[in-house]
Scaffold this active site. Structure first.
Site, mmCIF file in Angstrom:
data_model
loop_
_atom_site.group_PDB
_atom_site.id
_atom_site.type_symbol
_atom_site.label_atom_id
_atom_site.label_comp_id
_atom_site.label_asym_id
_atom_site.label_seq_id
_atom_site.Cartn_x
_atom_site.Cartn_y
_atom_site.Cartn_z
ATOM 1 N N ASP A 9 6.989 3.317 13.768
ATOM 2 C CA ASP A 9 6.248 2.202 13.071
ATOM 3 C C ASP A 9 7.525 1.099 13.331
ATOM 4 O O ASP A 9 7.774 0.401 12.410
ATOM 5 C CB ASP A 9 6.326 2.385 11.629
ATOM 6 C CG ASP A 9 5.243 1.502 10.997
ATOM 7 O OD1 ASP A 9 4.759 0.868 11.667
ATOM 8 O OD2 ASP A 9 5.521 1.324 9.542
ATOM 9 N N GLY A 52 0.702 -1.188 -0.009
ATOM 10 C CA GLY A 52 0.039 -0.120 -0.020
ATOM 11 C C GLY A 52 0.913 1.237 -0.070
ATOM 12 O O GLY A 52 0.619 2.107 -0.439
ATOM 13 N N LYS A 100 13.375 3.373 -3.333
ATOM 14 C CA LYS A 100 12.109 3.400 -2.675
ATOM 15 C C LYS A 100 11.318 4.464 -3.312
ATOM 16 O O LYS A 100 11.720 5.921 -3.214
ATOM 17 C CB LYS A 100 12.169 3.726 -1.106
ATOM 18 C CG LYS A 100 10.893 3.512 -0.354
ATOM 19 C CD LYS A 100 10.797 3.780 1.121
ATOM 20 C CE LYS A 100 9.593 3.617 1.784
ATOM 21 N NZ LYS A 100 9.406 3.448 3.127
#
Length: 448
Positions: free
Chosen positions: A143, A29, A48
C-alpha cells in the site's frame, strides 16, 4: 489475537492509566489514529485502532511492523488496551512512534508542490531503503503511496500502514493464497493487480514505488480526476502519469537518473522492473550528490512549514492531467510554462486568483516596492523560477538553484532576471507569486 502476543517481549499492553492529552489526528474507513502523551515515557505516541470489521489486519500489521523494524519503518512500541477518549467498549490497538510532520502527502499540500530538490532525493532514497529492508524480511508493503510515507521532526521518511501487507509469495516459495480483493490505493496498483486472481508479489511494491517517485518529484497526485474504472481500463493499456512538467525541470542534478528509474519501475511487465537493490544503487548515487545540502534544504522547508503564511488553505494543487501513454510522455508537446494551458486555468480557478485587475506596470511596481520583504519571505523560489521558464537564463537558473537559502535565491533572481528583464518579467513573477504564496501577496496589499 495470537500475533499480538508475539509483541509481549516489548512491553506490557499500554492502558488508559498510562496516557493523557488524547487527540484524534486521523480517521477513515480503516479506523482511527490518536496522539497521546505517555505519562511514564514522557513523550508523545500514536495509538492506532482499527474498526471491528478489519481488526485482524491490526494483528497482521503488528506482526509485520515488529518483524520489519528498522530506521526507515515507523517504530512499534507495543499494544494498547483501553477505552480511548471515553468510549464505552474496550478497544485494542497499536502504540507507535508519533510522526509529528505528517506524511509526504500532507507536505505536498502544505508546500503546494514538491519540496526542494535535495529533500526530494533523500525521500526517494529513504523509501527505497525501507522497502528493500521489508523485502529482505520477506514482507511486502502492498500500500505504498504518499500518505503512507510519514515524516519525523527532521523530515526523514518512514514507512507506515502495514495493514495491507502480505508475506511475499515469491520470496517464500510457498503455496500462493489467492485473494479476490486487492487492497491499497488503485492509482498505485500495477496493471496485473487489476486481475481478480492476481497473487501479490514484490513487483507490486516496485511498480508502486515508480508512481510514488513521480509524485515525490512533481508534488502532485497521479490521475486526479480518474476514478477506479478509468484507471482499471487505462493502466493495463500502458497509460502512466504525465511527464511534461518533469521535462521542464531541466538542470536538476540526478533528475534524469530518477526519471529513468521511475519508468523502469512502472514497466508493464513485472519481470522488467528492477529489484530494490538495483533501485538503491541509483537513489544512493543521486542523493550523494546533494547530501551536503540536505541540512539547509530541511531548514528551508521547516521554515516554510512553520511560517504563519504557509498555504493557509492547505489546498492540494494536484494538476488536471489526463492519463497518458508512455509514447505521449516522451513527446515534445507545446506547453505554457511548466503546466499545460488547461492545468494553469484549473489551478487559478482553485485558488481564486485573477491576474486581470492589475496592469503589468502595477505588478512591476509591486515587485520593486516590496523587494526587501520578498527577499526575506518568499519560500517557493524554485517553483516560481520554473514558472518564469525562458525568462530566466540557464546560467541564472543554475545560480539560483545552487544558492543554499531562499533569501540568497531571491537575491540572485532579482540581480540576474528581475532587474534586467523589465516589466514583463516582473509581472510574470508577480503572477507566479500569487499562485504559490497568495497569503504573502495579500499581506503586502496585492490585488485579488
Amino acid at each position: 489475537m495470537q500475533e499480538m502476543e508475539l509483541l509481549s517481549h516489548k512491553t506490557e499492553p499500554v492502558g488508559d492509566k498510562h496516557l493523557e492529552n488524547w487527540k484524534l489526528v486521523d480517521s477513515g474507513g480503516f479506523g482511527r489514529v490518536y496522539k497521546a502523551r505517555h505519562k511514564d515515557w514522557c513523550f508523545d505516541v500514536a495509538i492506532k485502532i482499527l474498526h471491528d470489521g478489519v481488526r485482524m489486519s491490526l494483528c497482521d500489521e503488528a506482526y509485520h511492523m515488529d518483524k520489519g523494524s528498522c530506521k526507515f519503518v515507523v517504530g512499534l512500541y507495543g499494544t494498547y488496551q483501553g477505552c480511548p477518549l471515553g468510549e464505552t467498549f474496550p478497544q485494542q490497538g497499536l502504540v507507535m512512534e508519533f510522526m509529528m510532520r505528517g506524511s509526504v502527502q500532507s507536505l505536498q499540500k502544505h508546500l503546494s508542490g514538491p519540496p526542494v530538490w535535495p529533500l526530494v532525493c533523500r525521500l526517494a532514497h529513504e523509501v527505497a531503503l525501507g522497502i528493500n529492508f521489508l523485502h529482505s524480511q520477506k514482507i511486502m508493503h502492498h500500500d505504498l503511496k504518499p500518505s503512507n510515507v510519514l515524516l519525523n521532526d527532521d523530515l526523514n521518511a518512514k514507512l507506515a500502514d502495514f495493514g495491507l501487507s502480505r508475506v511475499s509469495t515469491s520470496a517464500l516459495n510457498s503455496n500462493r493464497e489467492t485473494s479476490g480483493v486487492i487492497g491499497g490505493s488503485y492509482k498505485y496498483m500495477p496493471p496485473e493487480a487489476f486481475e481478480v486472481s492476481y497473487d501479490p508479489v514484490r513487483s507490486f511494491d516496485i511498480y508502486s514505488y515508480g508512481i510514488l517517485l513521480w509524485s515525490i518529484i512533481t508534488g502532485k497526485e497521479p490521475y486526479p480526476l480518474a476514478d477506479y474504472n478509468r484507471v482499471e481500463l487505462r493502466i493495463p493499456k500502458g497509460d502512466r502519469p504525465c511527464c511534461q512538467g518533469i521535462d521542464l525541470m531541466r538542470e536538476r542534478e540526478g533528475l534524469k537518473e530518477l526519471v529513468d528509474l521511475m519508468k523502469r519501475c512502472w514497466d508493464g511487465s513485472p519481470a522488467k522492473r528492477p529489484p530494490f537493490k538495483d533501485c538503491l544503487k541509483v537513489t544512493d548515487n543521486v542523493f550523494s550528490k546533494h547530501e551536503n545540502r540536505i541540512r539547509d534544504a530541511v531548514d528551508q522547508v521547516l521554515t516554510r512549514l512553520n511560517s504563519p503564511t504557509s498555504n493557509q488553505s492547505h489546498m492540494s494543487m494536484a494538476s488536471n492531467v489526463p492519463l497518458q501513454t508512455p509514447e505521449q510522455s516522451m513527446s515534445n508537446d507545446t506547453v505554457d510554462g511548466p503546466f499545460t494551458k488547461p492545468e494553469r486555468s484549473s489551478i487559478q480557478d482553485c485558488v481564486g486568483i485573477s491576474t486581470r485587475r492589475m496592469s503589468s506596470t502595477d505588478k512591476a511596481k509591486f515587485v520593486d516596492v516590496n523587494k526587501a520583504t520578498l527577499i526575506q519571505d518568499v519560500a517557493m523560489v524554485m517553483a516560481i523560477t520554473e514558472e518564469l521558464g525562458d525568462m530566466v537564463h540557464p546560467e541564472a537558473y543554475s545560480l539560483i538553484d545552487a544558492a543554499v537559502t531562499t533569501q540568497k535565491q531571491m537575491r540572485v533572481l532579482y540581480q540576474k532576471s528581475l532587474h534586467s528583464g523589465g516589466e514583463e518579467v516582473k509581472a510574470a513573477f508577480y503572477d507566479a507569486l500569487k499562485k504559490h504564496q497568495p497569503a504573502l501577496v495579500k499581506r503586502l496589499g496585492g490585488s485579488f
